[in-house]
Design a protein around this motif. Structure first.
Motif, short mmCIF file in Angstrom:
data_model
loop_
_atom_site.label_atom_id
_atom_site.label_comp_id
_atom_site.label_asym_id
_atom_site.label_seq_id
_atom_site.Cartn_x
_atom_site.Cartn_y
_atom_site.Cartn_z
N TRP A 8 1.05 -1.27 0.12
CA TRP A 8 -0.19 -0.06 0.34
C TRP A 8 1.21 1.06 0.16
CZ3 TRP A 8 -4.51 -0.33 -1.43
CH2 TRP A 8 -5.76 -1.17 -1.26
N LEU A 9 2.13 0.92 0.17
CA LEU A 9 3.30 2.42 0.46
C LEU A 9 4.55 1.62 -0.65
CD1 LEU A 9 2.16 3.47 4.17
CD2 LEU A 9 2.08 4.37 1.84
N LEU B 79 7.28 4.63 4.13
CA LEU B 79 5.61 5.66 4.21
C LEU B 79 5.64 6.46 3.46
CD1 LEU B 79 4.91 5.37 8.32
CD2 LEU B 79 4.27 3.59 6.98
N SER C 256 4.22 7.04 -0.86
CA SER C 256 3.62 6.35 -1.51
C SER C 256 3.69 6.21 -2.69
CB SER C 256 2.62 8.01 -1.65
OG SER C 256 1.90 8.89 -0.49
N HIS D 160 1.13 6.35 -7.13
CA HIS D 160 0.84 5.92 -5.34
C HIS D 160 0.79 4.61 -5.30
CE1 HIS D 160 -0.76 5.75 -1.06
NE2 HIS D 160 -1.18 6.70 -1.33
#
Ligand code: 48N
Length: 320
Positions: free
Chosen positions: A119-120, A124, A126, A156
């Protein structure tokens, strides 16, 4: 005693219709079920008689439970089970969903939210980096990227993972059971002593996490001739199947993931994605734990292409 009369405003339900027919004192309830409207017809007209169509809570419960338990029944015998809906497992599912719409594929994901570590991009951040030739997977998937020469960048990571997830979930022959953990493997031992994996043992993840403080919460099962395990590198849930192979003495020990070396790690993971024991294919970062491959850090091309390779390995088994 007759059932409670439906008070005005209670929506009619099959029970009411039957009660009406049987003459119970249920007031007839007629509802003006809105025909479906377009968003334009709805927008800014909240005061002009806007109202949701009526519902009875039990209808919601039945809509969910009927489907879930039907799925459990359908996938109790699956053709392929994928353990772990991270970038590798989802990539494998995507390839299999496209290639073999006739196969029943169950994905078991311990987390409520599938996607694993994709998800990243890294720390963290993007953006997600994939080294070529993994851009071919993004093109096939329809995910836009910026071309930086030897690698590409998805703006992202969530764009990649959500697109992949939505494509996988749209296949009618694939079912995702999230919030569900694989807590063991089903095995068969042939007369010559060869062990084959023949499915998975599952439980709600929250149950799996409490076997130490609640006894006798037995699991459920899914039979399948092929299991693809992509549970990531070692962690609370990671490297599940290869650690289980060690504890059932099918592997002497794990090689343990080595230090970060992008150029070494990604080639090794993709090339070594394979059937570790009959019926069990391992891919993604779980493989680094068994083979002692390096880790690659914040680059995801090997995860996608390891999933492609895992799917090929499974398709070869079904082609036999
Ligand atoms: O994303 P992961 O952890 O695993 P992969 O192999 O799909 O992708 C790995 C990738 O995200 C990296 O680690 C990147 C490339 N970094 C590398 C590096 O060097 O740091 O997904 C595994 C999934 C997770 O969603 C887990 O929740 C799930 O598997 N899972 C399980 N699901 C069901 N039952 C289990 N026993 C289980 N164990 C893990």
């Amino acid at each position: 005693m007759s059932p409670p009369a439906a008070t005005f405003g209670e929506p009619s339900s099959p029970t009411n219709a039957a009660q009406l027919k049987a003459g119970f004192d249920v007031k007839p309830v007629t509802i003006n079920v809105n025909k479906s409207k377009t968003l334009d017809e709805l927008a800014y007209k909240w005061e002009e008689g806007f109202k949701f169509a009526p519902i009875r809570e039990s209808q919601v419960s039945r809509a969910m439970t009927r489907r879930y338990f039907q799925d459990l029944d359908t996938y109790a015998e699956s053709d392929i089970v994928i353990v772990g809906a991270g970038s590798c497992g989802l990539s494998a599912a995507y390839m299999l969903g496209k290639a073999r719409p006739d196969l029943k594929i169950a994905i078991i994901e311990a987390s409520v939210s599938p996607g694993g570590g994709a998800w990243l991009g890294g720390q963290l951040f993007s953006a997600m980096v994939m080294r070529k030739p993994a851009d071919a997977f993004l093109t096939d998937l329809g995910v836009a990227f910026e071309d930086e020469g030897d690698f590409v960048v998805v703006k992202h990571a969530a764009l990649f993972t959500s697109t992949l997830l939505s494509k996988v979930l749209s296949f009618p022959n694939i079912k995702l059971f999230n919030a569900t953990a694989v807590e063991d493997l089903i095995t068969r031992t042939s007369p010559d002593g060869t062990l084959r994996i023949a499915g998975v043992v599952t439980n709600w993840t929250l149950v799996t996490m409490h076997h130490d403080d609640q006894s006798c919460m037995d699991p459920n099962t899914i039979n399948a001739p092929v299991v693809i395990s992509t549970t990531g590198h070692d962690g609370p849930f990671g490297a599940f199947s290869v650690k289980r192979l060690v504890s059932m003495q099918q592997l002497d020990k794990l090689g343990g993931m080595r230090g970060l070396d992008m150029n070494t790690a990604e080639d090794a993971i993709v090339k070594r994605t394979r059937e570790i024991v009959p019926g069990l294919i391992v891919g993604g970062m779980e493989l680094s734990e068994v083979d002692g491959a390096n880790r690659m850090g914040p680059t995801f091309g090997a995860m996608a292409l390891s999933g492609v390779k895992a799917a090929e390995e499974a398709l070869e088994i079904f082609a036999e």
